[in-house]
Motif scaffolding. Structure first.
Motif, PDB file in Angstrom:
ATOM      1  N   GLY A 156      -5.489  74.651  64.831  1.00  0.00           N
ATOM      2  CA  GLY A 156      -6.194  75.259  65.946  1.00  0.00           C
ATOM      3  C   GLY A 156      -5.456  75.277  67.264  1.00  0.00           C
ATOM      4  O   GLY A 156      -5.973  75.797  68.250  1.00  0.00           O
ATOM      5  N   PHE A 157      -4.248  74.745  67.283  1.00  0.00           N
ATOM      6  CA  PHE A 157      -3.543  74.618  68.562  1.00  0.00           C
ATOM      7  C   PHE A 157      -2.306  75.509  68.661  1.00  0.00           C
ATOM      8  O   PHE A 157      -1.427  75.253  69.479  1.00  0.00           O
ATOM      9  N   GLY A 158      -2.220  76.544  67.819  1.00  0.00           N
ATOM     10  CA  GLY A 158      -1.062  77.433  67.874  1.00  0.00           C
ATOM     11  C   GLY A 158       0.221  76.638  67.635  1.00  0.00           C
ATOM     12  O   GLY A 158       0.266  75.757  66.765  1.00  0.00           O
ATOM     13  N   ALA A 159       1.247  76.950  68.420  1.00  0.00           N
ATOM     14  CA  ALA A 159       2.537  76.256  68.249  1.00  0.00           C
ATOM     15  C   ALA A 159       2.400  74.751  68.468  1.00  0.00           C
ATOM     16  O   ALA A 159       3.152  73.957  67.889  1.00  0.00           O
ATOM     17  N   ASP A 160       1.430  74.363  69.275  1.00  0.00           N
ATOM     18  CA  ASP A 160       1.229  72.921  69.507  1.00  0.00           C
ATOM     19  C   ASP A 160       0.799  72.188  68.234  1.00  0.00           C
ATOM     20  O   ASP A 160       1.028  70.982  68.119  1.00  0.00           O
ATOM     21  N   SER A 161       0.180  72.895  67.277  1.00  0.00           N
ATOM     22  CA  SER A 161      -0.152  72.246  65.995  1.00  0.00           C
ATOM     23  C   SER A 161       1.123  71.672  65.375  1.00  0.00           C
ATOM     24  O   SER A 161       1.123  70.559  64.832  1.00  0.00           O
ATOM     25  N   TYR A 162       2.209  72.442  65.454  1.00  0.00           N
ATOM     26  CA  TYR A 162       3.481  72.005  64.855  1.00  0.00           C
ATOM     27  C   TYR A 162       4.076  70.844  65.643  1.00  0.00           C
ATOM     28  O   TYR A 162       4.615  69.900  65.065  1.00  0.00           O
ATOM     29  N   ARG A 163       3.994  70.929  66.977  1.00  0.00           N
ATOM     30  CA  ARG A 163       4.540  69.833  67.807  1.00  0.00           C
ATOM     31  C   ARG A 163       3.815  68.530  67.507  1.00  0.00           C
ATOM     32  O   ARG A 163       4.425  67.477  67.370  1.00  0.00           O
ATOM     33  N   LEU A 164       2.488  68.612  67.413  1.00  0.00           N
ATOM     34  CA  LEU A 164       1.690  67.408  67.155  1.00  0.00           C
ATOM     35  C   LEU A 164       2.009  66.831  65.775  1.00  0.00           C
ATOM     36  O   LEU A 164       2.106  65.620  65.607  1.00  0.00           O
ATOM     37  N   ALA A 165       2.190  67.720  64.803  1.00  0.00           N
ATOM     38  CA  ALA A 165       2.516  67.262  63.444  1.00  0.00           C
ATOM     39  C   ALA A 165       3.876  66.578  63.420  1.00  0.00           C
ATOM     40  O   ALA A 165       4.048  65.533  62.780  1.00  0.00           O
ATOM     41  N   LEU A 166       4.834  67.161  64.130  1.00  0.00           N
ATOM     42  CA  LEU A 166       6.167  66.548  64.187  1.00  0.00           C
ATOM     43  C   LEU A 166       6.097  65.163  64.810  1.00  0.00           C
ATOM     44  O   LEU A 166       6.741  64.218  64.356  1.00  0.00           O
ATOM     45  N   ARG A 167       5.310  65.053  65.879  1.00  0.00           N
ATOM     46  CA  ARG A 167       5.162  63.752  66.541  1.00  0.00           C
ATOM     47  C   ARG A 167       4.569  62.732  65.601  1.00  0.00           C
ATOM     48  O   ARG A 167       4.988  61.574  65.555  1.00  0.00           O
ATOM     49  N   ALA A 168       3.549  63.143  64.854  1.00  0.00           N
ATOM     50  CA  ALA A 168       2.910  62.223  63.908  1.00  0.00           C
ATOM     51  C   ALA A 168       3.915  61.769  62.855  1.00  0.00           C
ATOM     52  O   ALA A 168       3.982  60.581  62.519  1.00  0.00           O
ATOM     53  N   LEU A 169       4.729  62.710  62.369  1.00  0.00           N
ATOM     54  CA  LEU A 169       5.715  62.347  61.340  1.00  0.00           C
ATOM     55  C   LEU A 169       6.807  61.460  61.914  1.00  0.00           C
ATOM     56  O   LEU A 169       7.247  60.522  61.259  1.00  0.00           O
ATOM     57  N   ALA A 170       7.237  61.766  63.140  1.00  0.00           N
ATOM     58  CA  ALA A 170       8.309  60.979  63.750  1.00  0.00           C
ATOM     59  C   ALA A 170       7.867  59.528  63.914  1.00  0.00           C
ATOM     60  O   ALA A 170       8.661  58.605  63.767  1.00  0.00           O
ATOM     61  N   LYS A 171       6.598  59.328  64.192  1.00  0.00           N
ATOM     62  CA  LYS A 171       6.051  57.963  64.325  1.00  0.00           C
ATOM     63  C   LYS A 171       6.037  57.252  62.986  1.00  0.00           C
ATOM     64  O   LYS A 171       6.300  56.063  62.896  1.00  0.00           O
ATOM     65  N   LYS A 172       5.674  57.985  61.942  1.00  0.00           N
ATOM     66  CA  LYS A 172       5.529  57.384  60.615  1.00  0.00           C
ATOM     67  C   LYS A 172       6.885  57.127  59.959  1.00  0.00           C
ATOM     68  O   LYS A 172       7.027  56.203  59.180  1.00  0.00           O
ATOM     69  N   ALA A 173       7.861  58.005  60.259  1.00  0.00           N
ATOM     70  CA  ALA A 173       9.145  57.939  59.534  1.00  0.00           C
ATOM     71  C   ALA A 173       9.890  56.659  59.872  1.00  0.00           C
ATOM     72  O   ALA A 173       9.688  56.074  60.901  1.00  0.00           O
TER      73      ALA A 173
END
Ligand code: DQA
Length: 138
Positions: A121-138
């Motif tokens: 629901g956040f346009g390009a920000d959906s991808y930014r947020l997902a990347l941030r979540a993955l970067a934290k988990k990785a």
């Protein structure tokens, strides 16, 4: 980063729903975000279900996580859901639009159940947020 069906037409495809940003522009935004996070990202766009399954299989050997927008496959592809469940690395599902607020058939994602999380629901920000979540988990 795996872009699924019809995302190649971003920019000209239903701009009222998906915006006017092209896939190349979105990939540039994603690359900028990845650089800020200090992670490296490879991106691919696939129209076919089997191609997405193959990309997920390859990712398990080459990547620490996947951001996936399956496009409409999210709503019915058990093959992609199984592929996500088959690999040990985390997969975050993203959607540009808020699929929960659209047609009935978009309200259900069979692939999301196999994912670590979903951002929609956040346009390009959906991808930014997902990347941030993955970067934290990785
Ligand atoms: C989409 C939502 C899906 O329902 C649709 O089929 C798409 C794009 C999105 O990013 O909002 O192709 O995944």
């Amino acid at each position: 980063m795996i872009h699924g069906a019809n995302l190649s037409l971003l920019g000209e495809r239903e701009p009222a729903v998906y915006g006017t940003m092209t896939l190349a522009q979105l990939d540039a935004e994603i690359a900028r975000e990845a650089e800020m996070l200090g992670i490296s990202v490879t991106t691919g766009q696939y129209e076919g279900e089997g191609e997405i399954v193959g990309a997920l299989h390859r990712a398990r050997l080459e990547c620490e996580g996947v951001v996936l927008n399956p496009g409409a496959y999210a709503h019915y592809s058990y093959a992609i859901a199984d592929a996500i469940a088959s690999i040990a690395i985390p997969v975050v599902e993203v959607h540009l639009s808020n699929t929960a607020a659209r047609e009935d058939f978009r309200r259900r994602s069979v692939t999301a159940a196999a994912c670590r999380g979903v951002v929609a629901g956040f346009g390009a920000d959906s991808y930014r947020l997902a990347l941030r979540a993955l970067a934290k988990k990785a």
